[in-house]
Write a protein that holds these residues in place. Structure first.
Motif, PDB file in Angstrom:
ATOM      1  N   TRP A  82       0.083   5.401   1.237  1.00 43.03           N
ATOM      2  CA  TRP A  82      -0.522   5.962   1.793  1.00 43.03           C
ATOM      3  C   TRP A  82      -0.002   7.402   1.642  1.00 43.03           C
ATOM      4  O   TRP A  82       1.002   7.753   2.010  1.00 43.03           O
ATOM      5  N   SER A  83      -0.944   8.225   0.909  1.00 44.22           N
ATOM      6  CA  SER A  83      -0.445   9.469   0.544  1.00 44.22           C
ATOM      7  C   SER A  83      -1.372  10.477   1.067  1.00 44.22           C
ATOM      8  O   SER A  83      -1.469  11.679   0.199  1.00 44.22           O
ATOM      9  N   ARG A  84      -2.113  10.413   2.168  1.00 41.81           N
ATOM     10  CA  ARG A  84      -3.161  11.318   2.359  1.00 41.81           C
ATOM     11  C   ARG A  84      -2.596  12.424   3.389  1.00 41.81           C
ATOM     12  O   ARG A  84      -3.326  13.426   4.015  1.00 41.81           O
ATOM     13  N   TRP A  95      -5.392   3.543  10.106  1.00 45.87           N
ATOM     14  CA  TRP A  95      -5.473   2.943   8.749  1.00 45.87           C
ATOM     15  C   TRP A  95      -5.527   1.302   9.005  1.00 45.87           C
ATOM     16  O   TRP A  95      -5.143   0.952  10.038  1.00 45.87           O
ATOM     17  N   GLY A 152      -5.767  -1.237   3.221  1.00 49.30           N
ATOM     18  CA  GLY A 152      -5.225  -0.180   3.039  1.00 49.30           C
ATOM     19  C   GLY A 152      -6.301   1.048   3.226  1.00 49.30           C
ATOM     20  O   GLY A 152      -6.031   2.181   2.904  1.00 49.30           O
ATOM     21  N   GLU A 153      -7.417   0.903   3.666  1.00 54.88           N
ATOM     22  CA  GLU A 153      -8.205   1.872   3.878  1.00 54.88           C
ATOM     23  C   GLU A 153      -8.070   2.910   5.135  1.00 54.88           C
ATOM     24  O   GLU A 153      -7.328   2.313   5.921  1.00 54.88           O
ATOM     25  N   LEU A 154      -8.397   4.035   4.823  1.00 60.15           N
ATOM     26  CA  LEU A 154      -8.217   5.050   5.903  1.00 60.15           C
ATOM     27  C   LEU A 154      -9.456   4.930   6.753  1.00 60.15           C
ATOM     28  O   LEU A 154     -10.620   5.208   6.531  1.00 60.15           O
ATOM     29  N   LYS A 161      -3.659   9.846  11.571  1.00 59.75           N
ATOM     30  CA  LYS A 161      -4.492   9.047  10.867  1.00 59.75           C
ATOM     31  C   LYS A 161      -4.403   7.471  11.338  1.00 59.75           C
ATOM     32  O   LYS A 161      -3.299   7.139  11.613  1.00 59.75           O
ATOM     33  N   HIS A 172       1.017  -1.143  -0.105  1.00 65.60           N
ATOM     34  CA  HIS A 172      -0.041  -0.061  -0.053  1.00 65.60           C
ATOM     35  C   HIS A 172       0.898   1.148  -0.055  1.00 65.60           C
ATOM     36  O   HIS A 172       2.137   1.315   0.557  1.00 65.60           O
TER      37      HIS A 172
END
Length: 363
Positions: free
Chosen positions: A99-101, A132, A137-139, A130, A97
């Motif tokens: 993660w780019s949030r 996860w 891979g969900e936020l 955050k 995954h």
């Protein structure tokens, strides 16, 4: 006491370091690269270059099957250790995954319990923490604070998330609060009962005791503090001669206070070159060498390939036992139907017998 110390030269300044919980591997962040060593022989198994800026944090899942990396490029990556070990030396494996949030550098990572099904928390200078889910891979949750977040951790039951701020405050976020919202804002004035106050500079590390009652924090104010989570009171303050960069609570080994408990195997020096590229005829190269995956010179199946084949055979055998052929199932069903019929007859006889006893007129 005299201790065996060894200086291991790395390819560059190490910005973050972690070891797998099973003790087999060591990860180090050197500039924007991740170096993976095998502890038993010091072999460098992989160099991962998927970040664009310097690494800031690394952590393993509790079963050592995955690891996470965070960097100044605002990205947090999830890696499958099996895929990394199986990859060709000339190839760079893809992370599971990306993660780019986050919009500013990642400052800390934390993994819960559950292996590949665990949840992970990330902290960033963008004033958010955050949560996860590693499997999908969900936020799951994003919490916005008034200050940049430098440290994050979860308690053992994952009921609370603790976040250390740049101003010295430590915030307690309830993960089971109702109603459930993916995007939340932590207002310090409104949540005054969920803030630990005492540090005078940024909090760099956090750790919760196994019983969930104590919180350990380190800060650039040169102190380490032990807090009671329920009352938010500081129980103990330990002063240091410089900024505290790391502190955590661990269970003491059983032989920690045994005077005869010494390491029986010396730690080898970590290689600075990928395993297989350096010469194997080095002078003084003795001992047992353990190679996993494709990191082996002899032909034939690797250890991981054999394990995967054995697992597939075991799974197919279990499926066959569960399903069986049609004739076997027919016999089994007829036997069960006969047994049910006998049980019904016995139950009816017992009911009739009880009825006669109860309704029998008294003499």
């Amino acid at each position: 006491q005299d201790q065996l110390q060894q200086k291991i030269i790395c390819p560059g300044p190490v910005t973050c370091l972690t070891a797998s919980p099973n003790g087999l591997y060591v990860l180090a962040g050197v500039a924007e690269s991740i170096y993976l060593w095998e502890v038993s022989n010091g072999n460098l198994l992989a160099i991962l270059n998927r970040h664009y800026q310097d690494l800031t944090c690394l952590c393993f899942t509790d079963d050592s099957s995955h690891f996470l990396s965070g960097a100044k490029d605002c990205l947090a990556l999830v890696w499958n250790l099996y895929n990394v070990l199986q990859a060709e030396p000339s190839q760079i494996p893809d992370p599971r995954h990306v993660w780019s949030r986050h919009s500013l550098p990642i400052t800390d990572l934390c993994c819960g319990f559950g292996g590949p099904l665990a949840r992970a928390a990330t902290a960033s200078l963008d004033q958010t923490a955050k949560l996860w889910e590693i499997s999908s891979g969900e936020l799951l949750l994003s919490v916005l604070f008034d200050v940049g977040i430098m440290a994050v951790t979860l308690d053992l039951s994952e009921y609370h998330m603790f976040c250390g701020g740049m101003d010295g405050s430590i915030f307690q976020v309830d993960l089971c609060a109702w109603p459930v919202q993916r995007d939340q804002s932590f207002q310090t004035e409104r949540e005054n009962g969920k803030v630990f106050k005492g540090h005078r500079n940024q909090v760099t590390c956090l750790s919760v005791s196994t019983d969930g009652s104590l919180l350990l924090s380190g800060s650039h104010d040169e102190t380490v503090r032990l807090w009671d989570i329920q009352s938010k009171q500081c129980l103990k303050t330990m002063n240091h001669k410089g900024p505290v960069t790391n502190a955590f609570i661990v269970l003491a080994p059983a032989n920690m206070f045994n005077p005869d408990g010494k390491p029986s195997v010396p730690l080898p020096k970590f290689s600075r070159h990928l395993h297989g590229t350096e010469s194997s005829d080095e002078p003084g190269a003795e001992g047992v060498t353990l190679r996993l995956g494709l990191h082996q010179q002899e032909p034939g199946q690797s250890y991981l390939e054999k394990a995967e084949r054995m697992y597939s055979q075991m799974y197919s055998t279990r499926e066959k036992n569960l399903v069986g052929d049609q004739e076997h199932l027919t016999i089994q069903v007829s036997e069960l139907e006969e047994e049910v019929s006998n049980l019904r007859k016995i139950n009816k006889d017992l009911f009739d017998f009880s009825t006669r006893i109860i309704t029998k007129p008294a003499k």
